[in-house]
Design an enzyme around this catalytic site. Structure first.
Site, PDB file in Angstrom:
ATOM      1  N   GLY A 285      96.360  74.242  90.724  1.00 32.19           N
ATOM      2  CA  GLY A 285      97.121  74.143  91.975  1.00 32.19           C
ATOM      3  C   GLY A 285      96.244  74.441  93.180  1.00 32.19           C
TER       4      GLY A 285
ATOM      5  N   ILE B 128     101.468  68.817  72.876  1.00 33.01           N
ATOM      6  CA  ILE B 128     102.416  67.741  72.559  1.00 33.01           C
ATOM      7  C   ILE B 128     103.204  67.337  73.803  1.00 33.01           C
ATOM      8  CG2 ILE B 128     104.547  67.213  71.280  1.00 33.01           C
ATOM      9  CD1 ILE B 128     103.432  68.884  68.977  1.00 33.01           C
TER      10      ILE B 128
ATOM     11  N   THR C  42      84.400  72.748  77.367  1.00 36.50           N
ATOM     12  CA  THR C  42      84.517  71.619  78.295  1.00 36.50           C
ATOM     13  C   THR C  42      84.308  70.307  77.550  1.00 36.50           C
ATOM     14  OG1 THR C  42      83.692  72.988  80.080  1.00 36.50           O
ATOM     15  CG2 THR C  42      83.574  70.609  80.429  1.00 36.50           C
TER      16      THR C  42
ATOM     17  N   ALA D 231      86.703  83.368  93.106  1.00 36.64           N
ATOM     18  CA  ALA D 231      86.652  83.703  94.535  1.00 36.64           C
ATOM     19  C   ALA D 231      87.466  84.961  94.794  1.00 36.64           C
ATOM     20  CB  ALA D 231      87.215  82.542  95.340  1.00 36.64           C
TER      21      ALA D 231
ATOM     22  N   CYS E  31     117.165  88.045 101.820  1.00 37.44           N
ATOM     23  CA  CYS E  31     118.218  87.560 100.940  1.00 37.44           C
ATOM     24  C   CYS E  31     118.950  88.728 100.260  1.00 37.44           C
ATOM     25  CB  CYS E  31     117.648  86.546  99.960  1.00 37.44           C
ATOM     26  SG  CYS E  31     118.904  85.349  99.485  1.00 37.44           S
TER      27      CYS E  31
ATOM     28  N   HIS F 180     115.045  82.729 103.318  1.00 34.71           N
ATOM     29  CA  HIS F 180     113.705  83.120 102.849  1.00 34.71           C
ATOM     30  C   HIS F 180     112.636  82.661 103.841  1.00 34.71           C
ATOM     31  CE1 HIS F 180     114.775  84.247  98.650  1.00 34.71           C
ATOM     32  NE2 HIS F 180     115.801  83.460  98.899  1.00 34.71           N
TER      33      HIS F 180
ATOM     34  N   GLU G 158     109.641  83.530 103.994  1.00 35.41           N
ATOM     35  CA  GLU G 158     108.318  83.444 103.352  1.00 35.41           C
ATOM     36  C   GLU G 158     107.936  82.023 102.942  1.00 35.41           C
ATOM     37  OE1 GLU G 158     111.030  84.773 102.067  1.00 35.41           O
ATOM     38  OE2 GLU G 158     111.164  84.599  99.891  1.00 35.41           O
TER      39      GLU G 158
END
Ligand code: GLN
Length: 546
Positions: A21, A152, A195, A245, A384, A510, A512
């Protein structure tokens, strides 16, 4: 900018959680900074229709988009990096794919044919990937495939990638494969075998990786890169190292140094220029050079898993950089808070955030936390469920309504200061039925909220079923808890604040989810500023006492 939409598929080998991501978001940032219109999509191979029904311990926080999609937390990273909103189309799960194929089958759309994984499921996946491209809004779509190659459940996705590459033609769709290059400390060596194996696994499904991004703890030496290139059929320049990092916000620069954007653009036959990431770097500079620090208590019940409060933690990073302060977060488990230990656990803090959540576990601890910060004038932000607990605390301890509660915790209570809206009462299905997505909110003249947002009206994202019970509003306001944000159509209370307190705000939504590097959220920025002021005042008061 381009005539055809280009596609980048990001796959992962050996193990998930390699940071696909963040790599996808960093690459997108570098491409965006060269003028390309980019979006990212996440394909999740699990059978839940969306992550809305998942416990945060499973995959971390559930992220919510403007259009009310309950999505994977990676979409949060995409928005924080790109500052462009995502939508339902940006997150697709196996459950959703099957659901729509089965619905089509029931409608008779397959004209009597046998419905199969190939071609029907793969066609649906391909259609979902291309729907973003066909919108005309983007030059480049980055599609991240969750899970690990070889599983799978990932197979139909990899098959769809294989077909799409063929359909799209050369230079229009490329595959980035993320792998781990482990360091064996006993041997003092970096190992390339995992890899090689995962590239081979990918090839068994007919997909050749174009670019390798290798997660590593140590720099990859030249000979190792050459070896990987040779064994994995990629050019040496296409072996990119992704070194650990200290902050995820460093990754775009690390990828820039490695030339990931250049190799990608070359493979896609697109022009590459020097990305303009000046603003990003200004943020990094402020983030890394704070002039002071504050400590904020995060009171929640999922604190064992950092990912449960991902967007909140990131919003604090943005707000800290904006204020040039380091924000230390102290996670406080609400289940272990009680009036006996509250002083010990909270009195040293410069601010307290009471987190969102569901169900009864840990709520009394949250109420005790609100009472302590209200009485001791410590800056408070309730989000919330955190806002709902602030309302209950005020009702119980200021209005002296001792049995005030939420019908979520006490369905038959006599004083439901938080309760279900009429249109929620008949809902029996759990998935996708909460008040979700962006809703308008008008801010009261002269309120703190209006001053902080510097706007008359805002739009914020929701994910909840229960609401402030307006029958108690007058009593609450007369006693000092002001409803400073209201939904203009329904009159629902979206924000409460205590004008008598230096900084006490509860929001039903929310905030955030909307905080990004380019646009730190005003509420978080103001909360951190209030925490700095509190700390200064407190320090001066202690000095004066001495
Ligand atoms: N459980 C509460 C509700 O459904 C709050 C939800 C939340 O904190 N997101 O209203």
């Amino acid at each position: 900018m381009t005539t055809t939409t280009k596609y980048i598929f990001v796959t992962g080998g050996v193990t998930s959680s390699l940071g696909k991501g963040i790599i996808a978001a960093s690459l997108a940032k570098l491409l965006q900074a060269q003028g390309y219109r980019v979006t990212i999509q996440k394909l999740d191979p699990y059978i839940n229709v969306d992550p809305g029904t998942l416990n945060p311990y499973e995959h971390g926080e559930c992220y919510v988009t403007d259009d009310g999609a309950e999505t994977d937390l990676d979409l949060g990273h995409y928005e924080r990096f790109l500052n462009v909103p995502t939508s339902q189309a940006n997150n697709v799960t196996t459950g959703r794919i099957y659901q729509s194929v089965i619905e089509k089958e029931r409608r008779g759309e397959f004209l009597g044919k046998t419905v199969q994984v190939i071609p029907h499921i793969t066609d649906e996946i391909k259609a979902r990937v291309q729907s973003l491209g066909n919108s005309g809004d983007y030059d480049i779509i980055i599609t991240e495939i969750g899970g690990t190659v070889g599983d799978i459940e990932s197979l139909p996705y990899i098959e769809a990638v294989r077909q799409l590459r063929w359909d799209l033609g050369e230079n229009n769709g490329i595959v980035i494969h993320l792998t781990l290059v482990p360091f064996l400390s006993a041997a003092g060596e970096l190992k390339t075998k995992p890899t090689q194996h995962s590239v081979k696994t990918l090839m068994e499904s007919g997909v050749q990786a174009d670019i390798l991004v290798c997660r590593t703890e140590h720099d990859l030496p030249h000979d190792l890169r050459r070896k990987l290139a040779l064994f994995c059929n990629v050019k040496e320049e296409a072996v990119i190292q992704s070194i650990d990092a200290s902050t995820i916000y460093d990754v775009p620069n690390l990828m820039l140094d490695q030339g990931l954007d250049k190799v990608v653009l070359k493979k896609l036959n697109l022009k590459s220029t020097e990305p303009n990431i000046e603003r990003w770097n200004q943020f990094l500079k402020r983030h890394k050079n704070p002039t002071s620090e504050v400590t904020i208590g995060l009171v929640g019940k999922y604190v064992e898993l950092q990912d449960s409060y991902k967007s909140i933690l990131e919003a604090f990073i943005h707000a800290g950089a904006e204020n040039e302060v380091k924000v230390n977060i102290e996670s406080i488990h609400s289940e272990y808070l009680s009036s006996d230990n509250i002083k010990l656990k909270l009195s040293h803090l410069d601010g307290v955030l009471v987190a969102p959540g569901f169900g009864e576990r840990g709520i009394e601890g949250k109420i005790d936390a609100v009472k302590f910060v209200r009485e001791n004038k410590i800056p408070f932000l309730g989000i919330c469920l955190g806002m709902q607990m602030a309302v209950i605390e005020f009702a119980r301890n200021v209005l002296k309504i001792k049995d005030a509660n939420s019908t979520e915790m006490a369905p038959d209570c006599d004083n439901p200061v938080i309760n279900l809206m009429e249109d929620q009462k008949n809902i029996t299905e759990m998935g996708g039925t909460m008040r979700l997505g962006a809703w308008d909110c008008d801010l009261k003249m002269g309120s703190m909220a209006r001053d902080i947002y510097k706007a008359e009206s805002i739009k914020e994202r929701h994910r909840h079923r229960y609401e402030f019970n307006s029958a108690y509003r007058t009593q609450m306001e007369e006693a000092g808890l002001v409803a400073s944000g209201l939904n203009p159509d329904t009159g629902l209370v979206e924000i409460v604040e205590l004008p008598e307190h230096p900084w006490f705000i509860g929001v039903q939504y929310h905030p955030e989810y909307k905080s990004t590097v380019a646009n730190p959220h005003p509420l978080f920025v103001a909360f951190i500023k209030a925490a700095c002021n509190y700390k200064k005042k407190h320090k001066n008061a202690t000095l004066a006492q001495k």
